[in-house]
Design a protein around this motif. Structure first.
Motif, short mmCIF file in Angstrom:
data_model
loop_
_atom_site.label_atom_id
_atom_site.label_comp_id
_atom_site.label_asym_id
_atom_site.label_seq_id
_atom_site.Cartn_x
_atom_site.Cartn_y
_atom_site.Cartn_z
N TYR A 96 1.24 -0.25 -10.25
CA TYR A 96 1.21 1.17 -9.92
C TYR A 96 1.67 1.29 -8.48
CZ TYR A 96 -0.65 5.62 -8.27
OH TYR A 96 -0.77 6.87 -7.69
N VAL A 97 2.72 2.07 -8.23
CA VAL A 97 3.25 2.22 -6.89
C VAL A 97 3.18 3.69 -6.47
CG1 VAL A 97 5.16 1.77 -5.31
CG2 VAL A 97 4.85 0.32 -7.31
N TYR A 98 2.47 3.91 -5.40
CA TYR A 98 2.23 5.25 -4.85
C TYR A 98 3.17 5.49 -3.68
CZ TYR A 98 -0.36 8.20 -1.42
OH TYR A 98 -0.75 9.12 -0.47
N ILE A 99 3.82 6.66 -3.66
CA ILE A 99 4.66 7.02 -2.51
C ILE A 99 3.78 7.66 -1.45
CG2 ILE A 99 6.61 8.32 -1.65
CD1 ILE A 99 7.93 8.14 -4.31
N SER A 100 3.55 6.93 -0.39
CA SER A 100 2.84 7.45 0.77
C SER A 100 3.88 8.00 1.74
CB SER A 100 1.99 6.34 1.39
OG SER A 100 1.30 6.81 2.52
N SER A 101 3.71 7.82 3.02
CA SER A 101 4.64 8.37 4.01
C SER A 101 4.45 7.69 5.35
CB SER A 101 4.41 9.87 4.16
OG SER A 101 5.14 10.40 5.26
N GLY A 102 5.53 7.64 6.13
CA GLY A 102 5.40 7.19 7.51
C GLY A 102 4.50 8.11 8.32
N ALA A 103 4.30 9.32 7.82
CA ALA A 103 3.40 10.26 8.50
C ALA A 103 1.94 9.84 8.38
CB ALA A 103 3.58 11.67 7.91
N ALA A 104 1.65 8.85 7.54
CA ALA A 104 0.28 8.38 7.37
C ALA A 104 -0.24 7.64 8.61
CB ALA A 104 0.18 7.46 6.15
N TYR A 105 0.68 7.19 9.46
CA TYR A 105 0.25 6.46 10.65
C TYR A 105 -0.40 7.40 11.66
CZ TYR A 105 2.66 2.33 8.95
OH TYR A 105 3.05 1.25 8.19
N GLY A 106 -1.51 6.97 12.23
CA GLY A 106 -2.28 7.83 13.11
C GLY A 106 -2.12 7.56 14.58
N ARG A 107 -1.18 6.70 14.95
CA ARG A 107 -0.96 6.43 16.37
C ARG A 107 0.53 6.29 16.63
NH1 ARG A 107 -4.44 1.76 18.49
NH2 ARG A 107 -2.81 0.34 17.77
N GLU A 108 0.96 6.84 17.76
CA GLU A 108 2.37 6.73 18.14
C GLU A 108 2.59 5.40 18.85
OE1 GLU A 108 4.60 8.45 17.08
OE2 GLU A 108 3.97 10.54 16.83
N GLU A 109 3.33 4.52 18.21
CA GLU A 109 3.74 3.27 18.83
C GLU A 109 5.05 2.84 18.20
OE1 GLU A 109 0.22 0.96 18.04
OE2 GLU A 109 1.11 0.07 16.25
N ILE A 110 5.76 1.94 18.87
CA ILE A 110 7.08 1.53 18.42
C ILE A 110 7.12 0.01 18.28
CG2 ILE A 110 9.56 1.61 18.90
CD1 ILE A 110 8.96 3.92 20.86
#
Length: 330
Positions: A96-110
Motif C-alpha cells: 500500500y503506497v500513500y502519496i504524502s507531500s514534501g509539505a509534511a516536513y515541519g522544519r526548514e532545512e536544506i
C-alpha cells in the motif's frame, strides 16, 4: 500471473500518469473513484473502473473484494482518517503506497531528509480540516499512520513529492510561466532569480509509486523530485529552450515590485527559503528522474495542446509593465 494494481483516484494528473506507468509495466489496473471527472481510460479495456466514495469504508471494502489487488496506490488521501481506513482495509495486500507531500516536513532545512527532518505536528482540528494551511500537517499525520501500520505488519509505505508539474496539470502553476515565455519578450522574475523550489515531473512521481510498491521497505517514506534542481530563472530559460524561443529575464526586487503593488510571493513557484528534498533514498531503489530538458519539452507541448494558460496565478501584466518601466529608469 499478472499482478493487479488498484489506484484510488486514477483519472487526474498524478493518478492518470500512475495508471499509464502501471500499464506500461504489465499490470492489470483498476481505478476507484466517484466518477466526477472524465475518465481518460473509459475506452481502454485494460483498465477496470470501480465507482465509489473513498470516504465510505463499505465502498472501499467492496472495491477490494471485487478487484483483489496485489498493490494499492492511494492518490487522494487528503485527511488522516482516509489513511487510517485504507491501511486497515488493505492490510493484507503486497504493498500500500500513500502519496504524502514534501509539505509534511515541519522544519526548514536544506535538504529535507526522510527520517531526519522532523514532520509537522497535526492537531485534531487540522486533521479534520481541508484548508491549505493544514495540508502539510494532515499529510504528516498520514505518514505517521503508515509508519504505525507497518509496525503492525502492513506493507505500507509513502512517497513525498515536492511541487509536481507536467502534462495534464490542472493546477496550471507551470502553465503561468510557459504562457509568459510564449507571449512576452521580457519576463519579470522576483528577486535575483536564484531562489529554489524543488519540483517533480509527474511521470517520475508515477514511476516512483510503482518502484516503491515493488521494492520499498514497509514503514519507510521516500522523497520524490527532479534529480537536477534549477533556480526559478533557470526554469524560465529551460521553458524558453523547450519552446524554441528566447526571452529577457528581468529581476525585480521587493522595492520595485511594491511600487507596482506587487510582492515576490505574487509570482507562483517563488519561495523565499529554498525547498529541497534529498532523493537519494529513492534513487537507491533504482529509480531515476527524467532529464529536465525532456520533461520540459513534453510539458510545453502539452500546454500548447491544452486550453490552460495559468491565468489563475497571473499577478497582472499591467502591474508587471509598471515594474519594467521602473527598472528601465534605474
Amino acid at each position: 500471473m499478472t499482478d493487479t494494481a488498484l489506484v484510488i483516484g486514477g483519472t487526474r494528473f498524478i493518478g492518470r500518469h500512475t495508471v499509464e506507468d502501471l500499464l506500461d509495466h504489465g499490470y492489470a489496473v483498476a481505478i476507484f473513484n466517484r466518477g466526477n471527472h472524465e475518465n481518460p481510460f473509459a475506452d481502454d479495456d485494460r483498465v477496470t473502473h470501480v465507482e465509489g466514495d473513498r470516504k465510505d469504508e463499505m465502498d472501499l471494502k467492496a472495491a477490494k473484494l471485487s478487484i483483489e489487488p496485489d498493490i494499492v496506490i492511494d492518490c487522494v488521501a487528503y485527511q488522516p482518517a482516509d489513511v487510517e481506513a485504507a491501511v486497515d482495509i488493505f492490510a493484507d495486500v503486497d504493498a500500500y503506497v500513500y502519496i504524502s507531500s514534501g509539505a509534511a516536513y515541519g522544519r526548514e532545512e536544506i535538504p529535507k531528509r526522510e527520517g531526519e527532518t522532523p514532520l509537522c505536528d497535526c492537531t485534531p482540528e487540522q486533521a479534520a480540516s481541508d484548508s491549505d494551511a493544514s495540508y502539510g500537517p494532515r499529510k504528516a499525520e498520514g505518514d505517521r499512520i503508515v509508519f504505525d501500520a507497518a509496525m503492525d505488519g502492513v506493507n505500507a509505505m509513502s512517497i513525498r513529492p515536492c511541487i509536481v508539474y507536467g502534462p495534464d496539470d490542472y493546477t496550471e502553476r507551470l502553465d503561468y510561466w510557459i504562457h509568459r515565455v510564449e507571449t512576452y519578450d521580457r519576463v519579470v522574475v522576483p528577486g535575483d532569480g536564484t531562489n529554489v523550489w524543488h519540483r517533480a515531473y509527474v511521470k517520475d512521481v508515477a514511476s516512483a509509486l510503482r518502484v516503491v510498491a515493488e521494492r520499498g521497505t514497509p514503514g519507510e517514506s521516500y522523497n520524490v523530485g527532479d534529480r537536477r534542481l534549477v533556480t526559478l530563472e533557470e526554469m524560465v530559460e529551460c521553458i524558453a529552450d523547450a519552446a524554441d524561443t528566447s526571452v529577457e529575464v528581468v529581476h525585480a526586487g521587493e522595492r520595485e515590485l511594491a511600487a507596482a503593488g506587487l510582492e515576490p510571493d505574487d509570482f507562483i513557484l517563488y519561495r523565499e527559503y529554498p525547498h529541497v528534498l534529498d532523493t537519494n533514498k529513492l534513487a537507491d531503489l533504482g529509480w531515476d528522474s527524467t532529464p529536465l530538458d525532456e520533461a520540459m519539452a513534453v510539458s510545453v507541448d502539452d500546454y500548447r495542446d491544452s486550453d490552460r494558460d495559468g491565468s489563475e496565478w497571473d499577478p497582472g501584466r499591467d502591474a508587471e509593465e509598471s515594474v519594467l518601466e521602473i527598472l528601465d529608469t534605474l
